[in-house]
Structure formats: structure tokens, C-alpha cells
Design a protein around this motif. Structure first.
Motif, PDB file in Angstrom:
ATOM      1  N   LEU A  81       0.757  -1.072   0.034  1.00 61.87           N
ATOM      2  CA  LEU A  81      -0.012   0.146   0.070  1.00 61.87           C
ATOM      3  C   LEU A  81       0.851   1.277  -0.151  1.00 61.87           C
ATOM      4  O   LEU A  81       0.554   2.140  -0.327  1.00 61.87           O
ATOM      5  CB  LEU A  81      -0.932  -0.043   1.412  1.00 61.87           C
ATOM      6  N   SER A  82       2.020   1.074   0.211  1.00 67.50           N
ATOM      7  CA  SER A  82       3.054   2.259   0.180  1.00 67.50           C
ATOM      8  C   SER A  82       3.807   2.352  -1.040  1.00 67.50           C
ATOM      9  O   SER A  82       4.519   3.370  -1.037  1.00 67.50           O
ATOM     10  CB  SER A  82       4.111   2.161   1.388  1.00 67.50           C
ATOM     11  N   ALA A  83       3.915   1.227  -1.913  1.00 66.32           N
ATOM     12  CA  ALA A  83       4.509   1.236  -3.109  1.00 66.32           C
ATOM     13  C   ALA A  83       4.023   2.105  -4.041  1.00 66.32           C
ATOM     14  O   ALA A  83       3.385   1.580  -5.100  1.00 66.32           O
ATOM     15  CB  ALA A  83       4.725  -0.188  -3.526  1.00 66.32           C
ATOM     16  N   ASP A  84       4.181   3.448  -4.141  1.00 65.25           N
ATOM     17  CA  ASP A  84       3.838   4.346  -4.976  1.00 65.25           C
ATOM     18  C   ASP A  84       4.764   4.447  -6.258  1.00 65.25           C
ATOM     19  O   ASP A  84       5.750   5.173  -6.065  1.00 65.25           O
ATOM     20  CB  ASP A  84       3.370   5.817  -4.521  1.00 65.25           C
ATOM     21  N   ALA A 252      -6.846  -5.674   0.473  1.00 67.10           N
ATOM     22  CA  ALA A 252      -5.515  -6.281   0.242  1.00 67.10           C
ATOM     23  C   ALA A 252      -5.284  -7.577   0.802  1.00 67.10           C
ATOM     24  O   ALA A 252      -5.022  -8.728  -0.136  1.00 67.10           O
ATOM     25  CB  ALA A 252      -4.156  -5.641   0.786  1.00 67.10           C
ATOM     26  N   LEU A 253      -6.145  -8.048   1.995  1.00 75.74           N
ATOM     27  CA  LEU A 253      -5.824  -9.282   2.581  1.00 75.74           C
ATOM     28  C   LEU A 253      -6.930 -10.296   1.890  1.00 75.74           C
ATOM     29  O   LEU A 253      -6.749 -11.454   1.713  1.00 75.74           O
ATOM     30  CB  LEU A 253      -6.226  -9.124   3.969  1.00 75.74           C
ATOM     31  N   GLY A 280      -1.770  -5.073  -2.093  1.00 80.04           N
ATOM     32  CA  GLY A 280      -1.256  -3.596  -1.612  1.00 80.04           C
ATOM     33  C   GLY A 280      -1.036  -2.780  -2.777  1.00 80.04           C
ATOM     34  O   GLY A 280      -1.423  -1.448  -2.806  1.00 80.04           O
ATOM     35  N   VAL A 281       0.086  -3.282  -3.536  1.00 77.83           N
ATOM     36  CA  VAL A 281       0.374  -2.520  -4.818  1.00 77.83           C
ATOM     37  C   VAL A 281      -0.460  -2.258  -5.842  1.00 77.83           C
ATOM     38  O   VAL A 281      -0.594  -0.814  -6.213  1.00 77.83           O
ATOM     39  CB  VAL A 281       1.688  -3.491  -5.496  1.00 77.83           C
ATOM     40  N   ILE A 282      -1.501  -3.386  -6.080  1.00 76.11           N
ATOM     41  CA  ILE A 282      -2.450  -3.025  -7.163  1.00 76.11           C
ATOM     42  C   ILE A 282      -3.383  -2.175  -6.547  1.00 76.11           C
ATOM     43  O   ILE A 282      -3.839  -1.010  -7.312  1.00 76.11           O
ATOM     44  CB  ILE A 282      -3.187  -4.383  -7.454  1.00 76.11           C
ATOM     45  N   ARG A 284      -2.926   0.454  -4.388  1.00 77.68           N
ATOM     46  CA  ARG A 284      -2.394   1.721  -4.142  1.00 77.68           C
ATOM     47  C   ARG A 284      -2.368   2.174  -5.490  1.00 77.68           C
ATOM     48  O   ARG A 284      -2.800   3.446  -5.373  1.00 77.68           O
ATOM     49  CB  ARG A 284      -0.931   1.520  -3.499  1.00 77.68           C
ATOM     50  N   ASN A 285      -1.774   1.636  -6.387  1.00 75.92           N
ATOM     51  CA  ASN A 285      -1.619   2.456  -7.732  1.00 75.92           C
ATOM     52  C   ASN A 285      -2.698   2.421  -8.540  1.00 75.92           C
ATOM     53  O   ASN A 285      -2.955   3.393  -9.406  1.00 75.92           O
ATOM     54  CB  ASN A 285      -0.474   1.517  -8.414  1.00 75.92           C
ATOM     55  N   THR A 286      -3.631   1.633  -8.522  1.00 73.76           N
ATOM     56  CA  THR A 286      -5.052   1.749  -9.368  1.00 73.76           C
ATOM     57  C   THR A 286      -5.762   2.910  -8.392  1.00 73.76           C
ATOM     58  O   THR A 286      -6.344   3.845  -9.117  1.00 73.76           O
ATOM     59  CB  THR A 286      -5.864   0.562  -9.190  1.00 73.76           C
ATOM     60  N   LEU A 287      -5.777   2.954  -7.282  1.00 75.04           N
ATOM     61  CA  LEU A 287      -6.527   4.247  -6.723  1.00 75.04           C
ATOM     62  C   LEU A 287      -5.980   5.319  -6.785  1.00 75.04           C
ATOM     63  O   LEU A 287      -6.643   6.407  -7.249  1.00 75.04           O
ATOM     64  CB  LEU A 287      -6.785   3.935  -5.201  1.00 75.04           C
ATOM     65  N   THR A 288      -4.771   5.473  -6.930  1.00 75.58           N
ATOM     66  CA  THR A 288      -4.092   6.772  -6.866  1.00 75.58           C
ATOM     67  C   THR A 288      -3.756   7.510  -8.563  1.00 75.58           C
ATOM     68  O   THR A 288      -3.830   8.527  -8.727  1.00 75.58           O
ATOM     69  CB  THR A 288      -2.620   6.634  -6.452  1.00 75.58           C
TER      70      THR A 288
END
Length: 424
Positions: A81-84, A252-253, A280-282, A284-288
Motif C-alpha cells: 500500500l506504500s509502493a507508489d 489487500a488481505l 497492496g501494490v495493485i 495503491r496504484n490503481t486508486l492513485t
């Protein structure tokens, strides 16, 4: 006699372990100097107590595994979730190059571990534990992969060994980083700032910038999502931001659970915690990138750090130290070789590819830190160098981003490939 503890008592003991670790870190200088995490300091003492209770009185303890697993998955979800990936632009091409350099080393580290393990008659999967699982991965990855290796591959003592190797890596990474950088810097003719009574204009400017560099170091580390280097920093969060962040964790879970079931028995089967990171990666980057959603990074930091600490405390409480007796000397031999390989690699590869300049030397010190230990060790190494010589904004921009989450993504991918190789 076996004592079974439910989730409540397991949580109570885990928090007591963390409080003990905090006390030890504050009062034992060695632990503070080498950036030993609080859960590790307190957890190792607790593991010794549990071992003594078993050895002298025959007590064994069964801790609540569901709570431990949940904390582990939350920790890896927080990394994702922090991997922007939009922050790649801030680092530019040096960030990409350094990520490639680190990725190649991860492959080398695992190759050395597997080859040496097979040479001395150990399970090659234990070679991965003495490779990037515990060294580049640190305590969190060591605990997660240790459980996976024990449950799915039948490798006894993988978690115990992983925690021990990760602790060695923290100390070794902190020891070698400074000397390596110092030798590289001395070779360029740069002297420590205190050895220059009449500094040049460049050195005057560097001295004037030192206060800014210190603040820039902290700000950049935070902005670059150096989540786990300063877990005790105050982060301003709200109830609503926490709830929204928990919803992201839940997503994510849920993704991890679904993909674990879907991928079971297929070529892309992976441990659940890897899917939690990927989820979390998916998210994070999809939402942002697609929906311009504003992520509450501070809340993610707090939840991730708390989950990591609790997971490590519970993992260390469950250690069976007697499983290390027969592995101690062979594993020590592998670790000494891994340390030598780390030093040679930063000399011949990291330093040269990153430009053979002062920034490259500071990056080499940072690579020693998280290549053998963890991102906090890397930051401590670089601070020790820049405090003595000159600031390095480039290094403090790149290392936190790579060490905090890019390395975990690469490491998970490499380890998954290694576990599927036929000779494993």
C-alpha cells in the motif's frame, strides 16, 4: 506439559515482549548502536526464557497462530500500500539503475546461499534462508518465509534460523557499511570535514547545508515511504483516515486469500503474504493513478509498523532455539562468505555502476545496510558517512525508496522463482 494460549493472552505476552525490548534498547548501548529492533531484543530474551522452561521443567507453549498470521499479512500489505510507482519520477534513472543493481545482488545472494548449503549437505531451501530471505529481507521476511518453508516444504527450524540470520545481518551490515564507504571516499581524496581547517568554498557550502541535509534526510525518508526506519516518529492520523486505511488493508488481505485459493496447484502459486503485498501494490496504484484517490500514508505507516512489531514478537515467542544446535557452525560459515560477497559486490558493482563518485560511495554504504540487514541500518550507515564527510541528497532520496518497498517486491519475486527450480 503443553500450555495453550488464546489470542488475548498471546497479544498480552507480545506487548510485554515489545515493552521489554524498548527497555533493553534504551539501556544497552550495543543494541542501540546496531539498530537492533525492539521486538528482536525483547523477543530473543523471551525465547531464551521459553527454552529454559522447556529444558528444566518440560513446559511447551502453543501460541495463537491466527493472530500472528494476521499481523504478518497486515505488515506485507502495508508495504504494498506504500509502493507508489509514481515516485519513480522523483528518483529518475539513478533510482531505476540502483534497483537493478540491488536486484542482481539478490539473485547472487540466493545463489551463494543455495550453492554453499548443498556443498555442506544442508537442505538448499536453508540456503535461501541464509540468502535474501533473512539478509536482504530482514526479520519480517525471515519470519514469513520461515513459516512457509516449515508448513509447505517441511523445512524444520526455518523460522528460528531466519530470525538468527537476520539478527546477524543487522550487526554485520552496520559494521561493514562505514569502512567500505570510508575506503572508497579516501580513494577519491576527500577528507573528513574536521580535517580541513581552511575548507574550500565547496566544503563551506556543504557545511552550511548540513542542517538542511539533516532535515532533508528525515523529510525525504518520510516522503519516500521509508516506513520502518523510524517507527517511533509521531504521525498525525485521524479516526476516519484509520478506518479508510483499514478498509484498504482488508481489501489487500481479501485479495491475498482469493489469489491463494485460485493459484493453488498452478505455476503461479505463491505464499499468501506475497499476494498480500501484491494486493497492496495493485490497490495503491490503481486508486492513485486512475481515481486520484488520496492515500493516508501516515495511517498506513502506523498500522504497518504496529503489525510488524506484534508479528515479530509472537514469532520470537514461538522460537525453538534447540533446532539451531546442529546448524550453528555450518550456517556461520555461509554467513561469513555472504558478508565477503557483499563487500566485494559494492566495491566492484554498486560503486562503479552508480557513478564512482561521492554519492556512489554513500550509496554503497546504504547497500551494505539493507543488503545484509534492513533499511534502518542503511540509513544509519549513510548518516555516519555524511556526518563525517559531505551531505548526499541523492543517496538519501534513492535508498529509502528502494530499501523500503521496491526491494521487497523484487525479493519476493526472486525467492518464488528459486523455490520452483528443479534442484531445490
Amino acid at each position: 506439559m503443553e500450555v495453550t494460549l488464546n489470542g488475548y493472552y498471546t497479544l498480552i505476552l507480545a506487548t510485554l515482549v515489545l515493552l521489554l525490548g524498548r527497555f533493553l534498547i534504551k539501556n544497552v548501548k550495543f543494541l542501540e548502536n546496531f539498530n537492533i529492533p525492539e521486538p528482536v531484543a525483547g523477543g530473543l530474551v523471551a525465547a531464551i526464557v521459553v527454552y529454559a522452561l522447556n529444558f528444566f521443567w518440560g513446559y511447551s507453549f502453543d501460541f495463537h497462530q491466527g493472530l500472528q498470521t494476521a499481523c504478518m499479512l497486515m505488515f506485507f500489505a502495508s508495504i504494498g500500500l506504500s509502493a507508489d510507482f509514481s515516485r519513480l519520477k522523483a528518483g529518475g534513472s539513478p533510482l531505476l539503475i540502483f534497483t537493478v543493481v540491488v536486484s542482481v545482488f539478490i539473485i547472487l545472494q540466493d545463489t551463494v546461499g543455495v550453492v554453499m548449503a548443498k556443498a555442506i549437505g544442508l537442505d538448499p531451501l536453508l540456503g535461501l534462508v541464509t540468502g535474501s530471505i533473512a539478509l536482504t529481507g530482514g526479520h519480517g521476511t525471515a519470519g514469513a518465509w520461515g513459516i512457509t518453508l516449515e508448513e509447505q516444504y517441511g523445512v524444520a527450524g526455518a523460522t528460528t534460523l531466519g530470525i538468527a540470520v537476520a539478527t546477524y545481518g543487522l550487526v554485520a551490515g552496520g559494521i561493514i557499511g562505514g569502512p567500505v564507504a570510508r575506503k572508497l571516499i579516501n580513494g577519491m581524496g576527500i577528507k573528513p570535514s574536521e580535517d580541513n581547517p581552511n575548507p574550500s568554498e565547496v566544503e563551506k557550502l556543504a557545511s552550511e547545508q548540513s542542517l538542511y541535509s539533516t532535515k532533508h534526510n528525515e523529510d525525504e525518508a518520510h516522503e519516500s515511504r521509508d516506513m520502518f526506519s523510524k517507527p517511533d516518529n509521531i504521525r498525525l492520523i485521524t479516526a476516519s483516515s484509520t478506518i479508510e486505511s483499514l478498509a484498504l488493508f482488508a481489501g489487500a488481505l481479501a485479495f491475498a486469500e482469493l489469489m491463494t485459493m485460485v493459484a493453488e496447484g498452478t505455476w503461479f502459486e505463491m505464499p499468501t503474504f506475497v499476494w498480500a503485498l501484491a494486493g497492496g501494490v495493485i490497490l495503491r496504484n490503481t486508486l492513485t493513478m486512475v481515481f486520484n484517490f488520496e492515500m493516508f500514508d501516515r495511517a498506513i505507516d502506523v498500522i504497518g509498523n504496529a503489525s510488524l512489531s506484534l508479528f515479530l514478537a509472537m514469532a520470537l515467542l514461538s522460537l525453538q532455539l534447540w533446532q539451531l544446535t546442529d546448524l550453528a557452525l555450518p550456517v556461520l560459515g555461509i554467513l561469513l562468505v555472504q558478508t565477503l560477497v557483499m563487500v566485494i559486490y559494492v566495491y566492484l558493482v554498486t560503486f562503479r555502476i552508480m557513478g564512482k563518485d561521492y554519492d556512489a560511495a554513500v550509496l554503497a554504504a546504504g547497500h551494505c545496510g539493507f543488503g545484509m540487514g534492513a533499511t534502518p541500518t542503511a540509513i544509519a550507515n549513510m548518516q555516519a558517512v555524511t556526518d563525517r564527510y559531505l551531505p548526499s541528497r541523492k543517496a538519501f532520496l534513492i535508498v529509502p525508496m528502494v530499501g523500503a518497498f521496491f526491494v521487497d517486491i523484487v525479493n519476493a519475486t526472486v525467492l518464488q522463482i528459486f523455490t520452483q527450480l528443479p534442484f531445490m
